[in-house]
Design an enzyme around this catalytic site. Structure first.
Site, PDB file in Angstrom:
ATOM      1  N   LYS A  41      -4.524   2.993 -14.466  1.00 52.15           N
ATOM      2  CA  LYS A  41      -3.767   2.802 -13.233  1.00 52.15           C
ATOM      3  C   LYS A  41      -2.399   3.491 -13.294  1.00 52.15           C
ATOM      4  O   LYS A  41      -1.972   4.136 -12.343  1.00 52.15           O
ATOM      5  CB  LYS A  41      -3.607   1.317 -12.925  1.00 52.15           C
ATOM      6  CG  LYS A  41      -4.940   0.585 -12.692  1.00 52.15           C
ATOM      7  CD  LYS A  41      -4.725  -0.786 -12.092  1.00 52.15           C
ATOM      8  CE  LYS A  41      -4.312  -0.708 -10.657  1.00 52.15           C
ATOM      9  NZ  LYS A  41      -5.293  -0.062  -9.787  1.00 52.15           N
ATOM     10  N   THR A 221      -3.226  -3.690   0.799  1.00 54.50           N
ATOM     11  CA  THR A 221      -4.237  -2.707   1.182  1.00 54.50           C
ATOM     12  C   THR A 221      -5.527  -3.433   1.550  1.00 54.50           C
ATOM     13  O   THR A 221      -5.998  -4.306   0.819  1.00 54.50           O
ATOM     14  CB  THR A 221      -4.494  -1.695   0.052  1.00 54.50           C
ATOM     15  OG1 THR A 221      -4.826  -2.389  -1.161  1.00 54.50           O
ATOM     16  CG2 THR A 221      -3.243  -0.855  -0.202  1.00 54.50           C
ATOM     17  N   ALA A 250      -9.639   4.900  -8.173  1.00 54.66           N
ATOM     18  CA  ALA A 250      -8.294   5.493  -8.045  1.00 54.66           C
ATOM     19  C   ALA A 250      -7.780   5.556  -6.616  1.00 54.66           C
ATOM     20  O   ALA A 250      -6.691   6.075  -6.378  1.00 54.66           O
ATOM     21  CB  ALA A 250      -8.224   6.885  -8.668  1.00 54.66           C
ATOM     22  N   ALA A 251      -8.506   5.005  -5.649  1.00 49.30           N
ATOM     23  CA  ALA A 251      -8.006   5.021  -4.268  1.00 49.30           C
ATOM     24  C   ALA A 251      -6.703   4.237  -4.143  1.00 49.30           C
ATOM     25  O   ALA A 251      -5.731   4.702  -3.534  1.00 49.30           O
ATOM     26  CB  ALA A 251      -9.057   4.448  -3.332  1.00 49.30           C
ATOM     27  N   GLY A 252      -6.675   3.045  -4.720  1.00 49.24           N
ATOM     28  CA  GLY A 252      -5.466   2.232  -4.666  1.00 49.24           C
ATOM     29  C   GLY A 252      -4.316   2.864  -5.430  1.00 49.24           C
ATOM     30  O   GLY A 252      -3.156   2.803  -5.001  1.00 49.24           O
ATOM     31  N   ASP A 253      -4.625   3.484  -6.561  1.00 40.73           N
ATOM     32  CA  ASP A 253      -3.592   4.150  -7.351  1.00 40.73           C
ATOM     33  C   ASP A 253      -3.035   5.351  -6.603  1.00 40.73           C
ATOM     34  O   ASP A 253      -1.821   5.612  -6.636  1.00 40.73           O
ATOM     35  CB  ASP A 253      -4.166   4.604  -8.693  1.00 40.73           C
ATOM     36  CG  ASP A 253      -4.652   3.444  -9.539  1.00 40.73           C
ATOM     37  OD1 ASP A 253      -4.121   2.330  -9.373  1.00 40.73           O
ATOM     38  OD2 ASP A 253      -5.563   3.651 -10.356  1.00 40.73           O
TER      39      ASP A 253
END
Length: 306
Positions: A41, A221, A250-253
């Site tokens: 992350k 989110t 990795a969308a949130g990151d």
């Protein structure tokens, strides 16, 4: 103006198995393919910030192994400052095992290694970093005690602090006093506050819970529904972009890193920064892998024009 961002966080080498469906307990299934890529992350968020133009510093720890060398080289290739990336001689570099099904859903198991063995000694000699940066990001893949000390130092230098409390873990009450922006996803928001997320009213309750802890700005989110935001003056939802997702890793990151690359230190452009970050995330989910899927800033700008 170029934002200057420090990231305190994790580095993992991700191994992804693509499957038609997830196995049932006790069941063995065949994988369609297997691949490995740099991730974690912290590293993902740093790369997202750097690819969107931020001058980025990384504070963290890897093992004395091939995975650690790989992660160090990856950050160097992104022109991320790694002078404060330490090597732990007793613990290996963090790793993650990702299972991805045909519907684009994933399961992730993480070995913390050097990430979880981190102590406040990683902050030795970082005074110049805190003097230079505008923002500091941290997550929960490294010990909260280290984050607390880092955020204390950050606030002493008027640095804006952003906490991505993932994976969800009980938040140290003292840490909340040094957080300017908290950014969980909907699952993490529920776990951290005990409030069941059902509608916008429940989102408001979650925001009030965090604000009562001393955190002024809350971002949640919501996947396809967008991003909820709450400040002391207003609250609302910024809609998401509609795309066909193949891998949410990795969308949130990407959202966190891209957001921080665009924010003003006064946070008065929150709506615009959220929109930019959501566009970046929408590009990430259309590619496989963690770090390899994070877009460059020019790609995000072109997508926004469309």
């Amino acid at each position: 103006m170029v934002n200057r961002v420090a990231v305190l966080g994790s580095l993992n080498v991700d191994t992804t198995y693509r499957v038609v469906r997830f196995p049932e307990p006790g069941e063995t299934i065949s994988a369609i393919s297997r691949s490995s890529a740099p991730g974690g992350k912290g590293a993902n968020q740093a790369v997202a910030a750097a690819r969107s133009g931020a001058k980025t510093y990384f504070i963290g720890s890897v093992g004395n192994d091939d995975e650690g060398k790989l992660m160090r080289e990856c950050l160097d290739d992104e022109r991320i400052y790694t002078a404060h990336l330490t090597t732990n001689m007793d613990h290996g570099t963090g790793t993650a095992l990702v299972t991805l099904n045909e519907e684009g859903q994933n399961n992730i198991m993480v070995y913390g290694g050097a990430n979880q063995a981190m102590t406040t000694s990683v902050l030795d000699g970082t005074d110049q970093v805190f003097e230079d940066v505008d923002f500091m990001i941290a997550q929960f893949e490294t010990p909260q005690a280290v984050t607390l000390e880092a955020f204390k130092r950050a606030k002493a230098h008027q640095v804006v602090t952003i906490l991505n409390p993932a994976p969800a873990s009980q938040l140290i009450p003292e840490l909340a006093q040094y957080v300017d922006v908290v950014a969980p996803n909907e699952t993490e928001a529920e776990l951290l506050t005990g409030v069941k997320l059902t509608d916008e009213a429940s989102l408001d309750l979650i925001a009030q819970h965090f604000q009562a802890m001393g955190i002024p700005v809350v971002l949640i989110t919501l996947g396809k529904r967008g991003v909820y935001y709450a400040t002391k003056d207003q609250a609302g939802i910024v809609p998401a972009f509609t795309v066909t997702a193949v891998d949410p890793t990795a969308a949130g990151d990407t959202f966190i890193g891209a957001l921080t690359s665009q924010l003003s230190t006064s946070l008065d452009n929150l709506d615009e920064a959220i929109t930019y970050a959501q566009r970046a995330s929408s590009l990430t989910v259309q590619k496989y892998g963690a770090m390899p899927s994070i877009p460059m800033g020019f790609e995000v700008e072109e997508a926004l024009k469309k």
